[in-house]
Design a protein around this motif. Structure first.
Motif, PDB file in Angstrom:
ATOM      1  N   VAL A 159       0.860  -1.195   0.000  1.00 57.80           N
ATOM      2  CA  VAL A 159       0.000   0.000   0.000  1.00 57.80           C
ATOM      3  C   VAL A 159       0.889   1.237   0.000  1.00 57.80           C
ATOM      4  O   VAL A 159       1.881   1.321   0.720  1.00 57.80           O
ATOM      5  CB  VAL A 159      -0.969   0.031   1.203  1.00 57.80           C
ATOM      6  CG1 VAL A 159      -2.079  -0.989   1.025  1.00 57.80           C
ATOM      7  CG2 VAL A 159      -0.259  -0.179   2.515  1.00 57.80           C
ATOM      8  N   THR A 163      -1.975   7.438  -1.837  1.00 60.04           N
ATOM      9  CA  THR A 163      -2.792   6.805  -2.875  1.00 60.04           C
ATOM     10  C   THR A 163      -3.763   5.795  -2.263  1.00 60.04           C
ATOM     11  O   THR A 163      -4.974   5.826  -2.526  1.00 60.04           O
ATOM     12  CB  THR A 163      -1.876   6.098  -3.899  1.00 60.04           C
ATOM     13  OG1 THR A 163      -0.962   7.071  -4.407  1.00 60.04           O
ATOM     14  CG2 THR A 163      -2.679   5.522  -5.046  1.00 60.04           C
ATOM     15  N   ASP A 164      -3.240   4.873  -1.433  1.00 58.62           N
ATOM     16  CA  ASP A 164      -4.127   3.868  -0.852  1.00 58.62           C
ATOM     17  C   ASP A 164      -4.973   4.447   0.274  1.00 58.62           C
ATOM     18  O   ASP A 164      -6.047   3.907   0.571  1.00 58.62           O
ATOM     19  CB  ASP A 164      -3.315   2.661  -0.390  1.00 58.62           C
ATOM     20  CG  ASP A 164      -2.999   1.749  -1.566  1.00 58.62           C
ATOM     21  OD1 ASP A 164      -3.955   1.223  -2.169  1.00 58.62           O
ATOM     22  OD2 ASP A 164      -1.822   1.605  -1.924  1.00 58.62           O
ATOM     23  N   ARG A 167      -7.940   5.398  -1.590  1.00 61.53           N
ATOM     24  CA  ARG A 167      -8.698   4.221  -2.029  1.00 61.53           C
ATOM     25  C   ARG A 167      -9.458   3.612  -0.849  1.00 61.53           C
ATOM     26  O   ARG A 167     -10.658   3.302  -0.946  1.00 61.53           O
ATOM     27  CB  ARG A 167      -7.729   3.182  -2.621  1.00 61.53           C
ATOM     28  CG  ARG A 167      -8.405   1.937  -3.154  1.00 61.53           C
ATOM     29  CD  ARG A 167      -7.385   0.929  -3.678  1.00 61.53           C
ATOM     30  NE  ARG A 167      -6.432   0.480  -2.686  1.00 61.53           N
ATOM     31  CZ  ARG A 167      -6.687  -0.429  -1.752  1.00 61.53           C
ATOM     32  NH1 ARG A 167      -7.864  -0.995  -1.690  1.00 61.53           N
ATOM     33  NH2 ARG A 167      -5.754  -0.772  -0.864  1.00 61.53           N
ATOM     34  N   SER A 185      -5.057   0.234   9.298  1.00 65.06           N
ATOM     35  CA  SER A 185      -4.179   0.302   8.119  1.00 65.06           C
ATOM     36  C   SER A 185      -3.117   1.396   8.237  1.00 65.06           C
ATOM     37  O   SER A 185      -2.091   1.343   7.560  1.00 65.06           O
ATOM     38  CB  SER A 185      -5.008   0.529   6.850  1.00 65.06           C
ATOM     39  OG  SER A 185      -5.458   1.867   6.771  1.00 65.06           O
ATOM     40  N   ALA A 189       0.668   0.935   6.773  1.00 64.32           N
ATOM     41  CA  ALA A 189       1.047   1.639   5.540  1.00 64.32           C
ATOM     42  C   ALA A 189       2.279   2.504   5.770  1.00 64.32           C
ATOM     43  O   ALA A 189       3.141   2.625   4.896  1.00 64.32           O
ATOM     44  CB  ALA A 189      -0.113   2.493   5.057  1.00 64.32           C
ATOM     45  N   THR A 198       5.063   6.699  -2.755  1.00 63.63           N
ATOM     46  CA  THR A 198       4.498   6.699  -4.097  1.00 63.63           C
ATOM     47  C   THR A 198       5.268   7.716  -4.958  1.00 63.63           C
ATOM     48  O   THR A 198       6.108   8.455  -4.448  1.00 63.63           O
ATOM     49  CB  THR A 198       3.024   7.122  -4.027  1.00 63.63           C
ATOM     50  OG1 THR A 198       2.922   8.212  -3.120  1.00 63.63           O
ATOM     51  CG2 THR A 198       2.146   5.997  -3.528  1.00 63.63           C
TER      52      THR A 198
END
Ligand code: FES
Length: 573
Positions: A159, A163-164, A167, A185, A189, A198
């Motif tokens: 992840v 970006t995630d 999402r 999360s 992450a 990213t």
């Protein structure tokens, strides 16, 4: 330059009488002997480490490595802090403070007895702010970024930061992920020092700093916690001392050709749209003529070679293992001006001559790219007479030509209040329009242009739609998002006059953005328009709204464009 009396620092430390005493004696309280003041190049280590900028906290360790190299080469390192800008905590927008940080960097370099400077950056704005400030002084300058954080892992997949997050947030809002799982999360992450992993704005800007020739070859991609970053920082410390003796100033590196390279590489790496405002501002400080149109004309036909989120699948850690930026530059071959000088003292072509691609899933070959011809397109039309941009690599191809009715939000508060309302008159063909988020109107041009998809459309499975604003977008974001509309709404740009239900035509292949409202109707709306009340009376924000340039000029301050050089002739002791 080979003589110690030519060193700029000797105008402080080499002086006779009381002035020399005054400059040396207090620095000696830090434990430095007389020999440090007798002709060693003084290297400023400009450190943006801050616990309020989590991406940059570890720069204190990078600084130690740089110092080792400076001592090793016979220099005298002196570290100094500056304002630091973290994306995750600053309100109302970190961009509001980019120019302020650049002023801090510029003035502290010029005002102090420095012969060369090493810039330590990481989080998004810290990189352009430091380059802008240093370019306006023009000493030998080398940049070392803090590097990206390690890959995140969650529920069996990698992840990416930002970006995630988007999402997973969309999954929560669509009712497919629990809020508890969303919180869980976070730590999975984000699990190490470093900036976003990213190809967001931080990775984009550090890769572009390397492309410009300001970073050591291959350095942008090294993970923040990898020992090789610290070894390279030590070598950079040695190198900056040599650069002082060679008088290799930043103005010899930041040329028009170097900026052209950066614009092309930005397309090939799938870099952030924020690179547009930052490169324009940096070029302005370096007295290089660059325009918004250069981003379109120079990137047509450039393929997307780097398969990193948000446009692709992988993260900076895999990019490093694959060979990093030197592979991309070598792959671009003749598209790049190979004769540009870099901090190594060699050309960019020489720097990358031995680069090898170790993973073609991550860095694609020129003839087998991730996507063909996906530039940052510059649009014009009656909605954006001075331009707007869209990152095609992150957009949906089926929306590149689209006609839809506007759903208008007057400002960010209006967006937050109504975007998930059941009453919002919106469907998947609508075009979301957000006003008053430009440089002046917010103020500070925040990253809110990637407006969330309305909840009722998310629940129907819609994941993308056309969005238009005078705001910016995070480099970690994705979608069919038209940004940086100029002139902005708050100064009476046509965006201010869009009303609910107006039809808008987006035609990216033709580079057009058209509001289907007659000129006479627009004039009528203009006559009834009142600029938004910003309520700013004093302080930095007052200076900002008076002097900030529009997005198509880089959003720098009008009085900061250009360079004042490094000379300071007045002595107060
Ligand atoms: Fe600092 Fe992304 S939040 S680089």
């Amino acid at each position: 330059m080979t003589q110690k009396n030519k060193l700029r620092s000797q105008d402080w430390f080499g002086r006779k009488g009381r002035a020399g005493y005054h400059h040396r004696a207090w620095v000696k309280t830090e434990g430095f002997p007389q020999e440090c003041f007798a002709g060693r190049p003084v290297i400023g280590i400009c450190n943006s480490a801050s616990e309020l900028t989590p991406c940059n906290t570890h720069l204190k360790f990078v600084a130690q490595a740089v110092k080792r190299g400076v001592w090793q080469a016979g220099g005298f390192p002196l570290e100094f802090p500056t304002i630091s800008l973290g994306e995750t905590l600053l309100r109302p927008s970190s961009m509001l403070f980019r120019n302020l940080m650049s002023m801090d960097v510029e003035e502290m370099i010029r005002a102090n007895p420095l012969d060369g400077v090493v810039l330590l950056c990481g989080c998004d704005k810290t990189t352009p702010a430091q380059i802008m400030g240093a370019a306006s002084v023009d000493l030998p300058t080398l940049m070392i970024s803090g590097g990206p954080m390690l890959d995140g892992h969650y529920q069996g997949r990698i992840v990416g930061s930002g970006t995630d997050e988007r999402r997973l947030d969309a999954e929560v809002r669509a009712g497919r992920l629990s809020p508890e799982a969303f919180i869980e999360s976070e730590a999975e992450a984000m699990r190490s020092h470093g900036h976003c992993n990213t190809m967001g704005t931080a990775s984009t800007m550090t890769n572009l700093a390397e492309t410009l020739g300001l970073q050591m070859p291959g350095s942008a991609a090294i993970p923040a916690v990898d020992s090789r970053r610290y070894a390279l920082a030590q070598l950079a410390g040695k190198r900056i001392v040599e650069m002082v003796w060679e008088d290799l100033r930043i103005s010899k590196i930041l040329t028009r050709k170097a900026f052209e390279n950066a614009i092309r590489v930005n397309a090939a790496i799938g870099g952030s749209t924020n690179a547009v405002v930052h490169l324009l501002a940096m070029a302005g400080r370096a007295n290089v003529s660059l325009s918004l149109d250069d981003f379109d004309s120079l990137t047509r036909g450039i393929p997307l070679l780097v398969n990193l989120m948000p446009a692709g699948e992988y993260l900076m850690e895999e990019f490093f293992y694959a060979g990093g930026l030197p592979v991309v530059i070598k792959e671009l071959g003749k598209i790049i001006h190979g004769d540009c000088l870099t901090v190594t003292g060699k050309t960019i072509a020489e720097n990358v001559a031995n680069a090898k691609n170790y993973d073609e899933r991550v860095i694609k070959r020129y003839d087998q790219p991730v996507k063909k011809d996906v530039p940052i397109a510059v649009l014009y039309g009656n909605l954006c007479p001075d331009g707007a941009i869209i990152k095609e690599a992150a957009a949906s191809m089926e929306l590149m030509q689209h006609k839809g009715k506007a759903v208008v939000f007057e400002n960010i508060e209006d967006l937050h209040a109504r975007i998930d309302s059941d009453d919002l008159a919106v469907d998947e063909n609508s075009i979301l329009v957000l006003k008053n988020c430009g440089p002046r109107g917010y103020p500070g041009m925040p990253e809110v242009g990637d407006m969330p998809i309305p909840k009722k459309l998310l629940q129907k499975g819609v994941r993308d739609m056309v969005r238009i604003s005078d705001a910016r977008m995070s480099g970690t974001a994705y979608g069919t998002v038209i940004l940086h509309v100029a002139p902005e709404a708050a100064i009476g740009g046509p965006l201010a006059f869009v009303e609910n239900g107006d039809e808008i035509v987006v035609d990216v292949p033709q580079r057009q953005l058209t509001l289907l409202v007659s000129d006479s109707e627009l004039e009528k709306r203009r006559a009834n328009w009142q600029p938004p009340e910003l309520g700013i009376q004093r302080g930095y924000q007052s200076l900002y709204i008076k002097h900030v340039l529009q997005a198509n000029k880089g959003a720098d301050f009008d009085f900061l464009v250009g360079s004042s050089g490094s000379s300071v002739t007045r002595e107060s002791h």
